[in-house]
Design a protein around this motif. Structure first.
Motif, PDB file in Angstrom:
ATOM      1  N   GLU A 126      -0.196 -38.220 -75.697  1.00 44.97           N
ATOM      2  CA  GLU A 126       1.101 -39.103 -75.619  1.00 44.97           C
ATOM      3  C   GLU A 126       2.018 -38.847 -76.812  1.00 44.97           C
ATOM      4  O   GLU A 126       3.184 -38.913 -76.670  1.00 44.97           O
ATOM      5  CB  GLU A 126       0.575 -40.301 -75.389  1.00 44.97           C
ATOM      6  CG  GLU A 126      -0.367 -40.661 -74.358  1.00 44.97           C
ATOM      7  CD  GLU A 126      -0.200 -40.511 -73.115  1.00 44.97           C
ATOM      8  OE1 GLU A 126       0.635 -39.906 -72.872  1.00 44.97           O
ATOM      9  OE2 GLU A 126      -0.801 -40.762 -72.065  1.00 44.97           O
ATOM     10  N   GLU A 166      -0.860 -45.248 -66.985  1.00 46.16           N
ATOM     11  CA  GLU A 166      -0.610 -43.704 -66.376  1.00 46.16           C
ATOM     12  C   GLU A 166       0.308 -43.763 -65.258  1.00 46.16           C
ATOM     13  O   GLU A 166       1.267 -43.092 -64.988  1.00 46.16           O
ATOM     14  CB  GLU A 166      -1.752 -42.991 -66.448  1.00 46.16           C
ATOM     15  CG  GLU A 166      -2.578 -42.518 -67.572  1.00 46.16           C
ATOM     16  CD  GLU A 166      -1.883 -41.691 -68.555  1.00 46.16           C
ATOM     17  OE1 GLU A 166      -0.877 -41.242 -68.150  1.00 46.16           O
ATOM     18  OE2 GLU A 166      -2.420 -41.654 -69.680  1.00 46.16           O
ATOM     19  N   GLU A 205       0.470 -36.298 -67.329  1.00 49.49           N
ATOM     20  CA  GLU A 205       0.063 -37.774 -66.888  1.00 49.49           C
ATOM     21  C   GLU A 205      -0.679 -38.000 -65.579  1.00 49.49           C
ATOM     22  O   GLU A 205      -1.484 -38.766 -65.465  1.00 49.49           O
ATOM     23  CB  GLU A 205       1.457 -38.780 -66.714  1.00 49.49           C
ATOM     24  CG  GLU A 205       2.710 -38.564 -67.944  1.00 49.49           C
ATOM     25  CD  GLU A 205       2.117 -39.099 -69.140  1.00 49.49           C
ATOM     26  OE1 GLU A 205       0.874 -39.308 -69.363  1.00 49.49           O
ATOM     27  OE2 GLU A 205       2.939 -38.998 -70.114  1.00 49.49           O
ATOM     28  N   HIS A 218      -4.214 -37.129 -66.724  1.00 50.18           N
ATOM     29  CA  HIS A 218      -4.738 -38.350 -67.300  1.00 50.18           C
ATOM     30  C   HIS A 218      -5.283 -39.206 -66.200  1.00 50.18           C
ATOM     31  O   HIS A 218      -6.062 -39.765 -66.285  1.00 50.18           O
ATOM     32  CB  HIS A 218      -3.797 -38.926 -68.205  1.00 50.18           C
ATOM     33  CG  HIS A 218      -3.320 -38.124 -69.452  1.00 50.18           C
ATOM     34  ND1 HIS A 218      -2.227 -38.723 -70.364  1.00 50.18           N
ATOM     35  CD2 HIS A 218      -3.761 -37.056 -70.058  1.00 50.18           C
ATOM     36  CE1 HIS A 218      -2.280 -37.668 -71.394  1.00 50.18           C
ATOM     37  NE2 HIS A 218      -3.029 -36.625 -71.215  1.00 50.18           N
TER      38      HIS A 218
HETATM   39 FE   LIG Z   1      -0.809 -40.154 -70.120  1.00 52.35          FE
END
Ligand SMILES: [Fe+2]
Ligand SMILES: [Fe+2]
Length: 191
Positions: A96, A146, A178, A181
């Protein structure tokens, strides 16, 4: 507008109507030779530059808040049952941070100022900070954040379209990460 039609035998028949052609705007090329203080910003950015900078600053605030949330979770979760998940929170925190740096760099290339002001960070961020103490609550909070980021980047990519292809490519690469994630987090979430 120029319309090209094809008859049934496949032979080409061009019908020119109007004058919209795939030609470079030479006046804009000349203008690009001037205004050197604008760095990478050339006339084709037109009226969108300021809007794009604003969108990027919203995303930057989100990335900083996401970094802080993942760091908080990493250090809090270290002693809990799943050190592997805590380690992964740290990996996400660093990714991030890297996203925020890419956005700040692009803002400067566009002639804007990256907003790192701490007092307004949480109000400008799309995603929330979180102080959960329970591992599953942390995973859930991160997954929500997210999903918010994925939605925001998707919207930004659509809004920017072909108005700024460099920014769009940066946003697309961040969006892909993302999504990774979110995938990882949903694997760890117990139903
Ligand atoms: Fe992320
Ligand atoms: Fe990110």
């Amino acid at each position: 507008m120029s319309i090209t039609t094809f008859d049934t035998s496949g032979s080409r028949e061009a019908t020119a109507v109007g004058s919209s052609r795939l030609e470079l705007d030479t006046a804009a090329l000349e203008a690009a030779k001037r205004s050197l203080e604008k760095g990478a910003v050339t006339p084709s950015y037109g009226p969108w530059r300021e809007d794009i900078i604003k969108l990027l600053n919203g995303a930057l605030a989100t990335e900083i808040v996401c970094t802080l949330r993942y760091k908080r979770h990493y250090f809090t979760a270290k002693g809990l049952a799943s050190p592997k998940i805590a380690e992964e929170f740290l990996v996400h925190a660093n990714e991030e941070t890297a996203h925020g740096d890419m956005l700040a760099e692009r803002i400067v290339q566009l002639g804007g100022e990256p907003d790192f002001a701490p007092t307004t960070l949480t109000s400008r961020s799309h995603a929330d900070y979180d102080e959960s103490l329970d591992l599953q609550a942390m995973i859930r909070a991160n997954l929500i954040a997210e999903r918010v980021a994925i939605e925001a980047y998707g919207q930004m990519i659509k809004l920017i379209g072909d108005k700024d292809s460099t920014t769009r490519r940066i946003l697309e690469s961040i969006l892909a990460q993302e999504q990774e994630h979110a995938d990882e987090l949903s694997d760890w979430l117990t139903p």
